[in-house]
Design an enzyme around this catalytic site. Sequence first.
Site, PDB file in Angstrom:
ATOM      1  N   CYS A  40       0.614  -1.219  -0.072  1.00  0.00           N
ATOM      2  CA  CYS A  40       0.120   0.160  -0.048  1.00  0.00           C
ATOM      3  C   CYS A  40       0.846   1.141   0.010  1.00  0.00           C
ATOM      4  CB  CYS A  40      -0.873  -0.211   1.244  1.00  0.00           C
ATOM      5  SG  CYS A  40      -1.632   1.428   1.662  1.00  0.00           S
ATOM      6  N   HIS A  41       0.353   2.414  -0.367  1.00  0.00           N
ATOM      7  CA  HIS A  41       1.257   3.605  -0.539  1.00  0.00           C
ATOM      8  C   HIS A  41       1.454   4.131   0.813  1.00  0.00           C
ATOM      9  CE1 HIS A  41       0.034   4.616  -4.576  1.00  0.00           C
ATOM     10  NE2 HIS A  41       0.909   5.400  -4.526  1.00  0.00           N
ATOM     11  N   THR A  42       0.995   3.572   1.881  1.00  0.00           N
ATOM     12  CA  THR A  42       1.298   4.106   3.301  1.00  0.00           C
ATOM     13  C   THR A  42       2.808   3.305   3.517  1.00  0.00           C
ATOM     14  OG1 THR A  42      -1.178   4.245   3.891  1.00  0.00           O
ATOM     15  CG2 THR A  42       0.548   4.317   5.632  1.00  0.00           C
ATOM     16  N   HIS A  62       1.256  -3.802   6.063  1.00  0.00           N
ATOM     17  CA  HIS A  62       0.091  -3.762   7.010  1.00  0.00           C
ATOM     18  C   HIS A  62      -1.608  -4.133   6.507  1.00  0.00           C
ATOM     19  CE1 HIS A  62      -0.209  -0.266   4.659  1.00  0.00           C
ATOM     20  NE2 HIS A  62      -1.566  -0.401   4.764  1.00  0.00           N
ATOM     21  N   GLU A  63      -1.176  -5.033   5.198  1.00  0.00           N
ATOM     22  CA  GLU A  63      -2.269  -5.600   4.605  1.00  0.00           C
ATOM     23  C   GLU A  63      -2.347  -6.770   4.297  1.00  0.00           C
ATOM     24  OE1 GLU A  63      -4.511  -2.711   1.345  1.00  0.00           O
ATOM     25  OE2 GLU A  63      -3.393  -4.213   0.265  1.00  0.00           O
ATOM     26  N   CYS A  92     -10.242  -3.416  21.079  1.00  0.00           N
ATOM     27  CA  CYS A  92     -10.063  -4.224  22.181  1.00  0.00           C
ATOM     28  C   CYS A  92     -11.649  -4.169  22.707  1.00  0.00           C
ATOM     29  CB  CYS A  92      -9.298  -3.625  23.120  1.00  0.00           C
ATOM     30  SG  CYS A  92     -10.097  -1.835  23.850  1.00  0.00           S
ATOM     31  N   CYS A  95     -11.535  -0.242  26.063  1.00  0.00           N
ATOM     32  CA  CYS A  95     -11.098   1.368  26.224  1.00  0.00           C
ATOM     33  C   CYS A  95     -12.182   2.061  26.284  1.00  0.00           C
ATOM     34  CB  CYS A  95      -9.942   1.592  25.213  1.00  0.00           C
ATOM     35  SG  CYS A  95     -10.448   2.052  23.586  1.00  0.00           S
ATOM     36  N   CYS A  98     -13.669   2.644  22.377  1.00  0.00           N
ATOM     37  CA  CYS A  98     -14.099   1.531  21.858  1.00  0.00           C
ATOM     38  C   CYS A  98     -15.659   1.634  22.694  1.00  0.00           C
ATOM     39  CB  CYS A  98     -13.686   0.068  22.109  1.00  0.00           C
ATOM     40  SG  CYS A  98     -12.164  -0.391  20.930  1.00  0.00           S
ATOM     41  N   CYS A 106      -9.659   2.512  18.425  1.00  0.00           N
ATOM     42  CA  CYS A 106      -9.202   1.987  19.740  1.00  0.00           C
ATOM     43  C   CYS A 106      -7.810   2.611  20.191  1.00  0.00           C
ATOM     44  CB  CYS A 106      -9.046   0.548  19.705  1.00  0.00           C
ATOM     45  SG  CYS A 106      -8.519  -0.330  20.856  1.00  0.00           S
ATOM     46  N   ARG A 110      -2.057   1.997  21.382  1.00  0.00           N
ATOM     47  CA  ARG A 110      -1.605   3.169  20.485  1.00  0.00           C
ATOM     48  C   ARG A 110      -0.208   3.560  20.884  1.00  0.00           C
ATOM     49  NH1 ARG A 110      -0.800   4.341  16.222  1.00  0.00           N
ATOM     50  NH2 ARG A 110      -0.072   6.344  15.988  1.00  0.00           N
ATOM     51  N   CYS A 169      -6.671  -3.344   4.643  1.00  0.00           N
ATOM     52  CA  CYS A 169      -6.459  -1.981   4.353  1.00  0.00           C
ATOM     53  C   CYS A 169      -7.631  -1.239   3.171  1.00  0.00           C
ATOM     54  CB  CYS A 169      -5.110  -1.547   4.333  1.00  0.00           C
ATOM     55  SG  CYS A 169      -5.078   0.370   4.105  1.00  0.00           S
ATOM     56  N   ARG A 364      -3.352  -2.907  -7.367  1.00  0.00           N
ATOM     57  CA  ARG A 364      -2.750  -3.567  -5.927  1.00  0.00           C
ATOM     58  C   ARG A 364      -1.731  -4.647  -6.608  1.00  0.00           C
ATOM     59  NH1 ARG A 364      -3.287  -0.029  -2.716  1.00  0.00           N
ATOM     60  NH2 ARG A 364      -4.107  -0.544  -0.434  1.00  0.00           N
TER      61      ARG A 364
END
Length: 369
Positions: A40-42, A62-63, A92, A95, A98, A106, A110, A169, A364
């Site tokens: 992904c671009h991120t 992350h995907e 979670c 928290c 959430c 969430c 973090r 993602c 992708r």
Amino acid sequence: MDVKAAVAYEPGKPLVVETIHLEGPQAGEVLVEIKATGVCHTDAYTLSGKDPEGLFPAILGHEGAGIVVEIGAGVTSLKPGDHVIPLYTPECRNCAYCLSQKTNLCQAIRATQGKGLMPNGSSRFSKNGTLIHHYMGTSTFANYTVLPEIALAKIREDAPFDKVCYIGCGVTTGIGAVINTAKVEAGANVVVFGLGGIGLNVIQGCCMVGANKIIGVDINPSKKALAEKLGLTHFVNPQEVEGDLVAHLVELTDGGADYSFECIGNVNLMRQALECCHKGWGVSVIVGVAEAGAEISTRPFQLVTGRVWKGTAFGGARGRTDVPKIVDWYMDGKINIDDLITNVMPIEQINQAFDLMHSGKGIRTVLTF
Ligand code: NAD
Ligand code: DAO
Ligand code: ZN
């Protein structure tokens, strides 16, 4: 254990595919064998060095999608053999965020996630004793990774990993922006800026809810055909518009868009996306991530006269709850993922996958292990 990973050692340098060390899962953690991951671009943004939160060395990605191999002490919601999608936005269910039911952000892990560490403040990845950071709490550019239990969505076992990884993602961000964040209704007129991996999913979300006009804005005309297959009704290339783009879009939408989405990460286009919205009620959603330090602007009168500016992360989706449903939508043929995955290659070719993304060719690329 030894694992195969693509390590980002330095900003702007190619990833190095090599064997590194991974510690097993600690309390509340899960060891997952990653079967496929999107690029992904991120990931590219962080690798470029422009991401102020970027840490090196790190395992990006992350995907992904994979299978639970081992669970740490206290893990109750997953067992070895379960099929899962990692969540960079965990859920979670406990928290204040959430429990508010007002956000998907969430905050349970973090602080450590942002530091590239597991919740107890350490990393499971290393090379010859040197720490390698986790990334977005997921690190899917490795054939095995460790994640917190709350950062895994359990999915059905017949879903193909090399397709549903995209739900980790792009798919969820785009469709979720429509359904969860904007709450687009049937008959609405929509303008989507950027018809890439995110914008095309915004289009399918708009199509699913029965939007009327779905207008796509992109400088790359090669995006038009696939966008139309997914439900686009009008394609606008800003370079071919005579005069003001905003005025053109307002005219096309009979007075302004009910909803607009900026899926590029360009603050000038974010302004255009807001200002092409209908007076009195138009809602513009920022999906694209602009460069660190960038600022948005408009005349306040745009908001005084009823336009609304919003943003969305991971499409407002609560991952453990919503991701399994989106997998079902794919398996039931309600959403198209196959046409958006334009390249599949082995992890060894990860740097070519980044080159492909930068070239603007394809949508992708999925890497397999
Ligand atoms: P992409 O490169 O696949 O798509 C971007 C599209 O914008 C391309 O089709 C490109 O031709 C077009 N474009 C570029 N400049 C343009 C311009 N000036 N005018 C019109 N069109 C232009 O990228 P993507 O994967 O779809 O990601 C889009 C953005 O979404 C990125 O900023 C990414 O970081 C962000 N993102 C946000 C979230 C979130 O949760 N908010 C999640 C994932 C990605
Ligand atoms: O601060 O609580 C928080 C969450 C910050 C991260 C949210 C993710 C935003 C989207 C980035 C692009 C993801 C690929
Ligand atoms: Zn939470």
